[in-house]
Write a protein that holds these residues in place. Structure first.
Motif, PDB file in Angstrom:
ATOM      1  N   LEU A   1      11.862  -9.111  -5.689  1.00 41.43           N
ATOM      2  CA  LEU A   1      10.627  -9.882  -5.616  1.00 41.43           C
ATOM      3  C   LEU A   1       9.475  -9.117  -6.285  1.00 41.43           C
ATOM      4  CD1 LEU A   1      10.304 -12.611  -4.361  1.00 41.43           C
ATOM      5  CD2 LEU A   1       9.444 -11.544  -2.291  1.00 41.43           C
ATOM      6  N   GLU A   2       9.499  -7.848  -6.093  1.00 41.02           N
ATOM      7  CA  GLU A   2       8.438  -7.002  -6.664  1.00 41.02           C
ATOM      8  C   GLU A   2       8.455  -7.108  -8.193  1.00 41.02           C
ATOM      9  OE1 GLU A   2       6.999  -2.431  -6.015  1.00 41.02           O
ATOM     10  OE2 GLU A   2       8.680  -3.191  -4.859  1.00 41.02           O
ATOM     11  N   ARG A   3       9.677  -7.037  -8.754  1.00 42.40           N
ATOM     12  CA  ARG A   3       9.799  -7.149 -10.222  1.00 42.40           C
ATOM     13  C   ARG A   3       9.301  -8.520 -10.683  1.00 42.40           C
ATOM     14  NH1 ARG A   3      14.713  -5.156  -9.541  1.00 42.40           N
ATOM     15  NH2 ARG A   3      15.689  -7.156 -10.024  1.00 42.40           N
ATOM     16  N   ARG A   4       9.752  -9.511  -9.985  1.00 38.85           N
ATOM     17  CA  ARG A   4       9.365 -10.869 -10.398  1.00 38.85           C
ATOM     18  C   ARG A   4       7.858 -11.076 -10.261  1.00 38.85           C
ATOM     19  NH1 ARG A   4      12.945 -14.809  -7.109  1.00 38.85           N
ATOM     20  NH2 ARG A   4      11.663 -16.345  -8.203  1.00 38.85           N
ATOM     21  N   MET A   5       7.297 -10.442  -9.287  1.00 35.59           N
ATOM     22  CA  MET A   5       5.846 -10.562  -9.067  1.00 35.59           C
ATOM     23  C   MET A   5       5.080  -9.963 -10.240  1.00 35.59           C
ATOM     24  SD  MET A   5       3.744 -11.612  -6.754  1.00 35.59           S
ATOM     25  CE  MET A   5       3.803 -11.248  -5.042  1.00 35.59           C
TER      26      MET A   5
ATOM     27  N   LEU B   1       5.837 -16.598  -5.071  1.00 42.02           N
ATOM     28  CA  LEU B   1       6.381 -15.246  -4.887  1.00 42.02           C
ATOM     29  C   LEU B   1       5.630 -14.512  -3.783  1.00 42.02           C
ATOM     30  CD1 LEU B   1       6.957 -14.317  -8.621  1.00 42.02           C
ATOM     31  CD2 LEU B   1       8.703 -14.640  -6.875  1.00 42.02           C
ATOM     32  N   ARG B   2       4.292 -14.714  -3.782  1.00 40.23           N
ATOM     33  CA  ARG B   2       3.508 -14.073  -2.727  1.00 40.23           C
ATOM     34  C   ARG B   2       3.948 -14.576  -1.346  1.00 40.23           C
ATOM     35  NH1 ARG B   2      -2.730 -14.059  -4.838  1.00 40.23           N
ATOM     36  NH2 ARG B   2      -2.576 -12.191  -6.111  1.00 40.23           N
ATOM     37  N   LYS B   3       4.184 -15.898  -1.295  1.00 38.59           N
ATOM     38  CA  LYS B   3       4.610 -16.471  -0.010  1.00 38.59           C
ATOM     39  C   LYS B   3       5.966 -15.899   0.422  1.00 38.59           C
ATOM     40  CE  LYS B   3       5.235 -20.886   2.339  1.00 38.59           C
ATOM     41  NZ  LYS B   3       6.526 -20.534   2.875  1.00 38.59           N
ATOM     42  N   GLN B   4       6.891 -15.841  -0.563  1.00 40.68           N
ATOM     43  CA  GLN B   4       8.210 -15.269  -0.251  1.00 40.68           C
ATOM     44  C   GLN B   4       8.050 -13.839   0.256  1.00 40.68           C
ATOM     45  OE1 GLN B   4      10.918 -15.588  -3.534  1.00 40.68           O
ATOM     46  NE2 GLN B   4      10.595 -17.777  -3.753  1.00 40.68           N
ATOM     47  N   GLU B   5       7.176 -13.116  -0.447  1.00 39.87           N
ATOM     48  CA  GLU B   5       6.949 -11.726  -0.060  1.00 39.87           C
ATOM     49  C   GLU B   5       6.399 -11.660   1.368  1.00 39.87           C
ATOM     50  OE1 GLU B   5       3.786  -9.741  -2.153  1.00 39.87           O
ATOM     51  OE2 GLU B   5       5.008  -7.938  -2.361  1.00 39.87           O
ATOM     52  N   SER B   6       5.456 -12.557   1.623  1.00 42.20           N
ATOM     53  CA  SER B   6       4.848 -12.580   2.945  1.00 42.20           C
ATOM     54  C   SER B   6       5.887 -12.938   4.004  1.00 42.20           C
ATOM     55  CB  SER B   6       3.706 -13.601   2.916  1.00 42.20           C
ATOM     56  OG  SER B   6       3.299 -13.875   4.212  1.00 42.20           O
ATOM     57  N   ASP B   7       6.734 -13.942   3.677  1.00 39.87           N
ATOM     58  CA  ASP B   7       7.791 -14.342   4.623  1.00 39.87           C
ATOM     59  C   ASP B   7       8.728 -13.173   4.904  1.00 39.87           C
ATOM     60  OD1 ASP B   7       6.707 -16.802   4.696  1.00 39.87           O
ATOM     61  OD2 ASP B   7       8.192 -17.776   3.383  1.00 39.87           O
ATOM     62  N   LEU B   8       9.103 -12.518   3.821  1.00 40.43           N
ATOM     63  CA  LEU B   8      10.022 -11.377   3.979  1.00 40.43           C
ATOM     64  C   LEU B   8       9.388 -10.305   4.864  1.00 40.43           C
ATOM     65  CD1 LEU B   8      11.673 -10.658   0.520  1.00 40.43           C
ATOM     66  CD2 LEU B   8      12.789 -11.284   2.649  1.00 40.43           C
ATOM     67  N   GLN B   9       8.108 -10.060   4.586  1.00 38.96           N
ATOM     68  CA  GLN B   9       7.436  -9.013   5.372  1.00 38.96           C
ATOM     69  C   GLN B   9       7.376  -9.416   6.847  1.00 38.96           C
ATOM     70  OE1 GLN B   9       3.767  -8.736   3.262  1.00 38.96           O
ATOM     71  NE2 GLN B   9       4.532  -7.217   1.799  1.00 38.96           N
ATOM     72  N   ARG B  10       7.116 -10.701   7.041  1.00 42.46           N
ATOM     73  CA  ARG B  10       7.048 -11.168   8.428  1.00 42.46           C
ATOM     74  C   ARG B  10       8.411 -11.014   9.114  1.00 42.46           C
ATOM     75  NH1 ARG B  10       3.983 -15.226   7.238  1.00 42.46           N
ATOM     76  NH2 ARG B  10       5.660 -16.727   7.043  1.00 42.46           N
ATOM     77  N   THR B  11       9.465 -11.450   8.407  1.00 45.52           N
ATOM     78  CA  THR B  11      10.818 -11.335   8.972  1.00 45.52           C
ATOM     79  C   THR B  11      11.155  -9.871   9.239  1.00 45.52           C
ATOM     80  OG1 THR B  11      11.400 -13.208   7.603  1.00 45.52           O
ATOM     81  CG2 THR B  11      13.216 -12.035   8.637  1.00 45.52           C
ATOM     82  N   GLU B  12      10.806  -9.046   8.254  1.00 46.69           N
ATOM     83  CA  GLU B  12      11.095  -7.615   8.387  1.00 46.69           C
ATOM     84  C   GLU B  12      10.368  -7.053   9.603  1.00 46.69           C
ATOM     85  OE1 GLU B  12       9.505  -5.245   5.243  1.00 46.69           O
ATOM     86  OE2 GLU B  12      11.100  -3.757   5.415  1.00 46.69           O
ATOM     87  N   ALA B  13       9.108  -7.415   9.719  1.00 42.45           N
ATOM     88  CA  ALA B  13       8.318  -6.909  10.848  1.00 42.45           C
ATOM     89  C   ALA B  13       8.919  -7.377  12.168  1.00 42.45           C
ATOM     90  CB  ALA B  13       6.877  -7.395  10.730  1.00 42.45           C
ATOM     91  N   GLY B  14       9.362  -8.647  12.172  1.00 38.18           N
ATOM     92  CA  GLY B  14       9.972  -9.193  13.392  1.00 38.18           C
ATOM     93  C   GLY B  14      11.223  -8.416  13.765  1.00 38.18           C
ATOM     94  N   HIS B  15      12.080  -8.196  12.761  1.00 40.23           N
ATOM     95  CA  HIS B  15      13.315  -7.444  13.018  1.00 40.23           C
ATOM     96  C   HIS B  15      12.999  -6.041  13.520  1.00 40.23           C
ATOM     97  CE1 HIS B  15      15.667 -10.650  11.710  1.00 40.23           C
ATOM     98  NE2 HIS B  15      15.910 -10.319  10.434  1.00 40.23           N
TER      99      HIS B  15
END
Lengths: 911, 376
Positions: free
Chosen positions: A247-251, A705-719
Motif C-alpha cells: 500500500l505504501e508503494r502504491r500510495m 488508498l488512504r482509506k485502505q491504509e486507515s482500515d489496515l491501521q485500525r485492524t492492526e490496532a484492534g488485533h
C-alpha cells in the motif's frame, strides 16, 4: 444350639413367672389361641438376639397390659460343648447376664453388652443399626425358626446360614474371608458403576471424575478458541504488514500521479478563463447587433402598423355606411307592418259590431220565446188545477175496498178453492170427455152452472158432494170416479165461505174477487194520478204560481225592450230581422269565425312588426361599435406614428442607410467574436475536462488508498489491542494449567474406568462362582426334601426346585419339563408343607455336627388329615436328629408322636 | 579478550501439561533458573549474556511469563542479547511487540536484523528467525570477511539444527559454518542438550529441562575468547532447579527389587526430582504389590513421580492357593490367572474368557489387594 429351660416373667400375658423345660428332641406346646404359645417364642427370640438395652414401641408392648412390670427372660441352652444360662431384663434397669456351667456350678461369663455379644457368637446373629432385630439378623434362626409373625422362607438366606451349611456339609472349606472379599468387591463395583447398565454410579468416584473432566474440557475448549483467535490475529498482522508495504508503494505512485494531474488542472483553469472571456465578448457583440436590429425593426413595424390601421379604419367606415343603409331599410319594413295592422284592426272592430248585433238579436229571440213559454205555462196550470179537482172528487165519491178487505176476500176465495179441492178428492168427481164439441149445461151442487163449452177429446172434471148434486142433462159417457162421507162437511163449509164472499163483494158493488181487486187497483191508480197532477202543477214555472209567472213575464218583456233599443242603433240588414234563430246562429258562427281569423292576422302582423323592430336595434348597436373601433384605430395609428417618430429622433443614425450600415458592422463583429469563442469551446474537452477528470481520478485513487491504509491501521490496532489484553490475562498460562488438569483428570478417569471394569468383571465372576457353590451346597438339603416331598404331597411331585440362593421356588412334577411354581401354581397348603419340609431339611443338615433347634409355630394349619399324618411321621424322623419345638392349637393332630407335650393351660395354672 | 555466557531455549511459558497441578510450579521455577544465569554472568564478569533463541515458548505467553524473564534480567546491567528463535520468531503482534517487553530494561537488546552488531571487542553476527519453519540456513548470510575481522572477535549466533543428522531438519545450519564464515565462535540454540560440534561450534542446551528425553540439560556455557582467531575456552555451569530422570528397572527377582529399593534410598535431592520409573519384568502378585507400594512411598518424597507399570504378573498355582481364600474368591483368582495366560477357565469362569486382558490383569491385582485388605 438347643434349648433346655425357659423362664418368663412380666411378659405380656405372663405377669407371674412361668417355667418350662424342653426335650432335646421333639416338643409339642399346645393350647388354645391367646394362651401364650407364641409369646414364649418371642421371649426366646428377644433373649437370644436383641440387646438388653434396646427400647422402642415394640419393646414397650412387652409389658403386661396396664402394668409396669419389667419383662424378664431366662434361657438355659447348649452351644458347642458348653451349657449356658442367659438372663435378660428389658426396659427398666435392663441387664444381661451370661453364666456358663463348669464343674457343676454356674459361673458368670459376661454381662451387659459383652453378654449380648457373646450370645450372638453362638447364634450367629448380628445387631441391627438401631431397634429390634429382624429375621435376617438372627443367623441360623432365619432358616430354622418359623415364627408366626415372620414371613415364610426368604428369597435369600443370610451368610451365616450358608456358612453353617458349608460347614455342616463339609464339601468346601469355610471361608469368611472369601465372603468379605466378595462383599468388598461388590461394594467397590457399585461405588463405581450401576449394577444393571454398568453406567457410572451417580456420585461415585468415576462419575465425579468424569463430570470434572467434562467441565475442564469445556473450559479448556473456550480458552483454546481464545488462543486460536490470537494466532489468527497474528497471522492477520503478518498479512497486514505485507499489505501495508504494498500500500505504501502504491500510495507514493498515487501521490506522483496526483501532482501531475494537479499541474495539468492549473493549465486547464487558464484555458477555461480564456474561454469564458471569449464567450462574454461574443455575447456583448451579439447583444449590440441585436439592439440595433431591434430598433430598426421597431421603426419599420410601427410604420407598417400605422398603415395597417389606416386600412382598417377605411374598412370600418365602409361598414358603417352599410349598416346605416340597413337601418333605413328595416325601418321602412316596420312601417309597412304597422299599416297592415291598422287595417286588420278596423276590420276586426266591424265584425265585432255585427257579432254584437247578432247576439243581441239572438237574445231578443230567446226573450220572446221565454215570454211565450210563460204564457203557455199559465194556461197549463189552469188545466191541471181542473183535472186535479176531478180526480179528487172521484176518490172521495167512489167505494173502494181497503187493503184488508181485499186480503180477506182473497183468503175466502182460497178457502173456497181448498173446499173445492177437498170435494175433488173426497167428493164425487166426474170426468167428461166429449166425443164432439158441445155446449153443455151443468148443474152442480144444486146450482146450475152456465153452459160450458166442452171441447172434443178434452176431459173436463166436475166434482160434487154426491151424485144427486151433479146433473148433466143431455150428456153421455159420464164416468163417476169416487166420493166419500166428508164431502158433505166440505160442501157446507164451502157454502159458508161462498156466502161470506158474496156478501163482501156485494158491499163493494162487485160480483167477484177479481172485480174487487180491480176496484182496489183503480183506487190506487186514481191516487197515483192525483199525485202526478200535483207534481206537474209544481213543475210549472215558479211552481205554477200564476203571480210569479206574471212577474217573470214582465221581466222578460223589459229585457226584450232593452234589446230592441240596442238593435235600433245597429246597422243591420233588414233581412236579419226576419231570419230564424238557426240562421242567426249560422251568422253568429260565421262572424265569430271571421273575427277569429282577423285576430290571428293581427297577432301575426304584430309579431312581424316586433321582429322587424329588433334588427334595427342591432344594426344601431353595430353602427355604434363600428364608430368606436374607428375611433380606437385612429388613436392607435396616431400612437404608432408618434412612436416611430420618437425612435427616429432618438437614434444616432438618423437615416435608414446609416442604420443599415451600422447593423452590418455590428453583425461582422459579433460573428468574429462567436468564432473565437467556439474555437475555445471546441478545445474545452481536451484542455479542461480531461485534466480535471484525470485529477479527480488520481485524487480518488489516492483517497481510496488512504482509506485502505486507515482500515489496515485500525485492524492492526484492534488485533494488537486484543493480543495485549490476552497477554495481560495470561491466556496461554491458563490454557497450560487447564491442559495439565485435563491430562491429570483424564488419567484418573482412565484408571477409574479400568478399575471399574475390573471390579465389574470380578463381581460378576464371583457371583457366578457363588451361584455354583450354592448349587453344590443345596445338594444334601435338596436330597432330603426330594425324599420327603412325594411322601408328604403325593406321588405326582418328584422333588423340589431350588434357586441358586438355596431357597425353594417350585415343585418338580412327573413331567420332566414342568415345574409347579411355588408362588402361582401351588395351594397354600402345599406351599406351607414345602416350607415345613425345607426348614426340617436345613435343620437336619445343619445338625450333623451340632444339634440345632427348629421352631414351627402353627405351621400346618392348612394341611389335610392325610398329609398331616404323613407330616407327623416325617416330624418323628427329623426329631431324632435335632430339637423341634412345635406350637399348635390341635394337639390331637400330633398324638402318638414320641415327644414332650406341654399344655399351656396347665403351665399357667402351675404358675 | 571477551567473556560471555551462552545460553538458549529457556522456553519460558512452556505448559508441562503432563504434570497436573504441578504444571504452574514447573513454569514458575524457570524464573529462578533465569536468576541463577544472570547471577552467574555477573559472578563471571561476563561482557554480555547471549540467548540464542527460544527465550519464550510461544508468542501468546502472558504477562506473568514476560515479567518472570524481565524480573530476572533486571538484576544485571550487562548487555543481554536476545535472538528470536523458531518458537518466538520475529512477527508482527508477537511477544516482542508486547508493551511489557518493550518497557523492559535498556540493557536488553533484541537482535532483529541479519546484520553485524558491534560490541566493544566483538562483533555479533545475528541470525534472527522470522518464521517457525524453514529449510533455509539462517547463518548463510554471515560474510566470510568484513571490516571487523582484524579488530573484533567474530561471534555468530543462530537458532537451528546442525545439518549432521542425515535428514531434513528445521532451519539447517551448515556444520562448518564457523570455519566457512571465519567465526571465532558460533553460539547455537534449538537443541536442548549441551553439544559441542567442533572447537568453535556449541549448543548450550536448555538451562532447565523440559522433558525426560533430554540429554544432560540444565547448563549454560561460559565462553572466553582471547582475541580474534583464538580458540574459545568453554566452561559448563549447572544452573537447573529441577532434575528430570527417566529410569527403567526390572524387578523380576528379589535382588532386582532390592536393588531398586537401594537406588531409591540413595537418591540425592529427591524433593527437586521428576522421576519417570518404568517397572518391568515377570513377577508374582506379591512382588507386583511390593513394587507398587515402593513406588507409592517414593512418590511422597519426590517432586514428581511417573510410574510406568509394565510388570507382567504371573502367579503360580501354588501362589494362588496360598494367597487367595478358598471358595468363590479362590476360584475367581484361578480363572483370572487362566485368562491372563491365554487359557480358557473351566466352570463359571468360562464365560469371561474373552474379557480384555488388561482388565483381567487389573482385576487380578484388585482381587489380590482386596484379599490383603480384608486380611489386615
Amino acid at each position: 444350639m438347643i434349648i433346655h429351660d425357659l423362664t418368663v416373667r412380666g411378659w405380656r400375658r405372663f405377669r407371674e413367672q412361668i417355667e418350662l423345660s424342653f426335650d432335646r428332641n421333639l416338643n409339642i406346646i399346645f393350647g388354645p389361641n391367646e394362651s401364650g404359645k407364641s409369646t414364649l417364642i418371642e421371649a426366646l427370640t428377644r433373649a437370644l438376639f436383641d440387646k438388653h438395652s434396646v427400647t422402642g414401641r415394640e419393646m414397650d408392648s412387652l409389658r403386661p397390659w396396664g402394668s409396669t412390670l419389667t419383662p424378664e427372660v431366662t434361657v438355659v441352652f447348649s452351644a458347642g460343648d458348653g451349657r449356658y444360662r442367659l438372663r435378660k431384663r428389658f426396659l427398666d434397669s435392663p441387664s444381661s447376664e451370661l453364666w456358663s456351667r463348669a464343674d457343676g456350678r454356674w459361673q458368670l461369663t459376661a454381662d451387659g453388652d459383652a453378654a449380648d455379644r457373646k450370645v450372638l457368637e453362638f447364634t450367629g446373629g448380628k445387631l441391627p443399626g438401631r431397634g429390634v432385630t429382624r429375621p435376617h439378623h438372627r443367623g441360623l434362626a432365619e432358616a430354622l425358626w418359623a415364627r408366626q409373625q415372620d414371613h415364610d422362607i426368604p428369597s435369600e438366606w443370610n451368610p451365616e446360614v450358608l456358612n453353617h451349611l458349608e460347614k455342616a456339609i463339609g464339601e468346601v472349606m469355610q471361608s469368611t474371608t472369601s465372603s468379605s472379599v466378595e462383599q468388598l468387591i461388590s461394594q467397590r463395583h457399585l461405588e463405581l458403576l450401576t449394577r444393571v447398565r454398568g453406567q457410572p454410579a451417580a456420585g461415585g468416584a468415576l462419575d465425579q471424575a468424569k463430570k470434572e473432566l467434562r467441565d475442564l474440557e469445556e473450559e479448556l475448549e473456550r480458552v483454546k478458541e481464545q488462543r486460536v483467535d490470537l494466532h489468527r490475529r497474528m497471522d492477520d498482522l503478518s498479512n497486514i504488514q505485507s499489505e501495508a508495504h504494498t500500500l505504501e508503494r502504491r500510495m507514493e505512485e498515487a501521490e506522483d500521479e496526483l501532482q501531475q494531474a494537479r499541474e495539468a488542472r492549473e493549465a486547464a483553469r487558464e484555458h477555461q478563463e480564456m474561454r469564458l472571456n471569449a464567450r462574454t465578448a461574443h455575447l456583448e457583440a451579439e447583444k449590440h447587433w441585436e439592439e440595433l436590429n431591434r430598433r430598426v425593426k421597431e421603426i419599420k413595424e410601427a410604420r407598417k402598423a400605422a398603415e395597417k390601421l389606416l386600412r382598417q379604419i377605411e374598412d370600418s367606415s365602409s361598414r358603417k355606411g352599410q349598416v346605416q343603409a340597413e337601418i333605413t331599410s328595416a325601418q321602412q319594413r316596420q312601417k309597412e307592418f304597422e299599416e297592415q295592422l291598422d287595417g286588420k284592426r278596423r276590420a276586426e272592430r266591424q265584425v265585432q259590431d255585427r257579432l254584437d248585433a247578432l247576439n243581441a238579436l239572438d237574445s231578443l229571440r230567446s226573450t220572446e220565446a221565454e215570454s211565450a213559454r210563460y204564457e203557455k205555462a199559465a194556461v197549463q196550470a189552469a188545466e191541471l188545477q181542473c183535472r186535479l179537482k176531478e180526480t179528487e172528487n172521484t176518490l172521495t165519491d167512489g167505494i173502494f175496498p181497503t187493503e184488508e178487505t181485499l186480503e180477506k176476500t182473497t183468503q175466502l176465495q182460497e178457502k173456497i178453492h181448498e173446499g173445492e179441492a177437498v170435494l175433488r178428492t173426497q167428493g164425487l168427481t166426474i170426468e167428461i170427455t166429449p166425443e164432439a164439441e158441445l155446449e153443455a149445461q151443468v148443474q152442480l151442487d144444486g146450482d146450475e152452472e152456465q153452459s160450458r163449452q166442452l171441447r172434443h177429446g178434452h176431459s173436463k172434471i166436475f166434482t160434487a158432494a154426491n151424485e144427486a148434486d151433479l146433473i148433466f142433462p143431455g150428456l153421455v159417457g159420464i164416468e163417476i170416479h169416487s166420493g166419500n162421507e166428508r164431502a158433505a162437511e166440505a160442501v157446507q163449509k164451502l157454502r159458508e165461505n161462498r156466502e161470506s164472499l158474496s156478501d163482501m163483494l156485494a158491499a163493494h158493488n162487485v160480483s167477484s174477487v177479481e172485480q174487487l181487486s180491480d176496484q182496489h187497483q183503480r183506487h190506487r191508480t186514481l191516487v197515483q194520478q192525483f199525485d202526478d197532477l200535483q207534481e206537474k202543477l209544481q213543475g210549472l214555472p215558479e211552481e205554477g204560481d200564476e203571480a210569479e209567472i206574471e212577474r217573470q213575464l214582465r221581466q222578460v218583456r223589459n229585457r226584450r225592450k232593452r234589446l230592441l233599443e240596442e238593435l235600433d242603433g245597429a246597422d243591420l240588414p233588414d233581412a236579419w230581422w226576419e231570419h230564424p234563430p238557426e240562421v242567426l246562429d249560422e251568422l253568429i258562427e260565421e262572424h265569430t269565425e271571421k273575427r277569429r281569423k282577423l285576430q290571428h292576422d293581427i297577432k301575426t302582423l304584430e309579431e312581424q312588426a316586433e321582429s322587424s323592430r329588433e334588427p334595427v336595434e342591432q344594426l344601431k348597436e353595430e353602427l355604434a361599435e363600428v364608430e368606436r373601433e374607428i375611433s380606437v384605430m385612429q388613436q392607435q395609428k396616431q400612437d404608432r406614428l408618434d412612436g416611430a417618430a420618437e425612435l427616429e429622433q432618438q437614434d444616432e443614425f438618423c437615416t435608414e442607410d446609416e442604420r443599415a450600415a451600422a447593423l452590418r458592422r455590428a453583425s461582422v463583429k459579433a460573428e468574429r467574436a462567436r468564432q473565437a469563442w467556439k474555437e475555445l469551446e471546441r478545445e474545452k474537452a481536451e484542455k479542461e475536462d480531461e485534466p480535471e477528470k484525470l485529477y479527480e481520478e488520481a485524487a480518488r485513487r489516492r483517497d481510496q488508498l488512504r482509506k485502505q491504509e486507515s482500515d489496515l491501521q485500525r485492524t492492526e490496532a484492534g488485533h494488537l489491542e486484543v493480543l495485549q489484553a490476552a497477554s495481560a490475562s495470561n491466556v496461554r498460562e491458563r490454557e497450560g494449567d487447564l491442559e495439565a488438569r485435563v491430562h491429570s483428570t483424564r488419567k484418573t478417569v482412565e484408571r477409574l474406568e479400568r478399575d471399574a471394569e475390573a471390579y465389574r468383571l470380578l463381581d460378576h465372576l464371583l457371583a457366578a462362582h457363588r451361584r455354583e457353590q450354592m448349587r453344590s451346597l443345596g445338594g444334601p438339603v435338596k436330597e432330603l426334601v426330594d425324599q420327603w416331598t412325594p411322601r408328604l404331597l403325593g406321588g405326582e411331585y418328584s422333588g423340589v426346585e431350588f434357586s441358586p440362593e438355596l431357597t425353594p421356588h417350585g415343585l418338580q412334577v412327573e413331567h420332566p419339563e414342568v415345574t409347579a411354581s411355588l408362588e402361582t401354581d401351588l395351594s397354600y397348603g402345599a406351599h406351607e408343607q414345602l416350607n415345613f419340609l425345607v426348614r426340617l431339611a436345613v435343620g437336619v443338615v445343619l445338625s450333623r455336627e451340632e444339634p440345632h433347634m427348629v421352631v414351627l409355630d402353627d405351621r400346618l394349619t392348612n394341611t389335610d388329615p392325610g398329609r398331616l399324618k404323613r407330616a407327623r411321621d416325617i416330624l418323628a424322623e427329623a426329631g431324632e436328629r435335632m430339637q423341634i419345638v412345635l406350637l399348635t392349637c390341635f394337639p390331637d393332630h400330633y398324638s402318638g408322636l414320641d415327644g414332650k407335650f406341654i399344655d399351656m393351660r396347665q403351665l399357667t395354672i402351675d404358675s | 579478550m571477551i567473556r560471555f555466557i551462552h545460553t538458549a531455549d529457556w522456553q519460558m511459558g512452556a505448559k508441562f501439561t503432563n504434570f497436573g497441578e504441578l504444571a504452574p510450579h514447573i513454569r514458575e521455577v524457570r524464573g529462578t533458573t533465569a536468576r541463577r544465569i544472570v547471577q552467574l554472568a555477573d559472578d563471571r564478569n561476563a561482557d554480555f549474556l547471549l540467548i540464542a533463541g527460544d527465550l519464550f515458548e510461544d508468542h501468546t505467553v502472558g504477562s506473568e511469563t514476560i515479567d518472570r524473564v524481565l524480573d530476572a534480567l533486571r538484576e544485571t546491567s550487562i548487555p543481554v542479547l536476545v535472538l528470536p528463535g523458531n518458537h518466538d520468531p520475529l512477527r508482527p503482534g508477537g511477544v516482542w511487540d508486547r508493551r511489557r517487553w518493550q518497557e523492559g530494561p535498556e540493557n536488553i537488546q533484541l537482535l532483529k536484523e541479519q546484520a553485524p552488531v558491534i560490541l566493544e571487542q566483538a562483533v555479533l553476527y545475528a541470525c534472527p528467525l522470522r518464521q517457525k519453519r524453514s529449510r533455509r540456513d539462517p547463518t548463510k548470510w554471515i560474510p566470510e570477511k568484513d571490516e571487523h575481522c582484524a579488530r573484533h572477535v567474530r561471534v555468530g549466533v543462530a537458532h537451528g539444527s546442525l545439518d549432521i543428522l542425515g535428514k531434513d531438519v528445521n532451519f539447517p545450519v551448515a556444520p562448518e559454518r564457523a570455519y566457512e564464515a571465519s567465526l571465532d565462535y558460533l553460539a547455537l540454540g534449538d537443541w536442548h542438550s549441551v553439544y559441542q560440534h567442533n572447537d568453535r561450534t556449541f549448543y548450550s542446551g536448555t538451562p532447565e529441562p523440559t522433558s525426560f528425553d533430554e540429554r544432560d540439560p540444565g547448563q549454560v556455557l561460559e565462553v572466553e575468547i582471547a582475541g580474534p582467531g583464538a580458540v574459545p575456552e568453554v566452561r559448563r555451569h549447572r544452573v537447573n532447579c529441577l532434575t528430570w530422570i527417566a529410569r527403567e528397572h526390572d524387578v523380576s527377582s528379589d535382588p532386582e527389587m532390592t536393588e531398586l529399593e537401594q537406588w531409591i534410598a540413595e537418591l540425592q535431592t529427591p524433593e527437586s526430582m521428576l522421576l519417570r520409573l518404568r517397572l518391568d519384568g515377570v513377577v508374582d502378585l506379591e512382588c507386583a504389590q511390593r513394587a507398587t507400594q515402593t513406588a507409592q512411598e517414593l512418590s511422597r518424597d519426590l517432586y514428581h513421580l511417573v510410574v510406568e507399570d509394565a510388570l507382567q504378573t504371573a502367579p503360580s498355582e501354588e501362589d494362588l492357593a496360598s494367597q487367595f481364600p478358598s471358595g468363590p474368591v479362590g476360584r475367581a483368582a484361578e480363572d483370572l490367572l487362566h485368562i491372563t495366560t491365554g487359557r480358557v477357565p473351566s466352570g463359571p469362569g468360562r464365560e469371561f474368557a474373552d474379557s480384555d486382558p488388561e482388565v483381567v490383569r487389573r482385576a487380578l491385582q484388585l482381587l489380590y489387594a482386596a484379599v490383603r485388605e480384608v486380611e489386615t
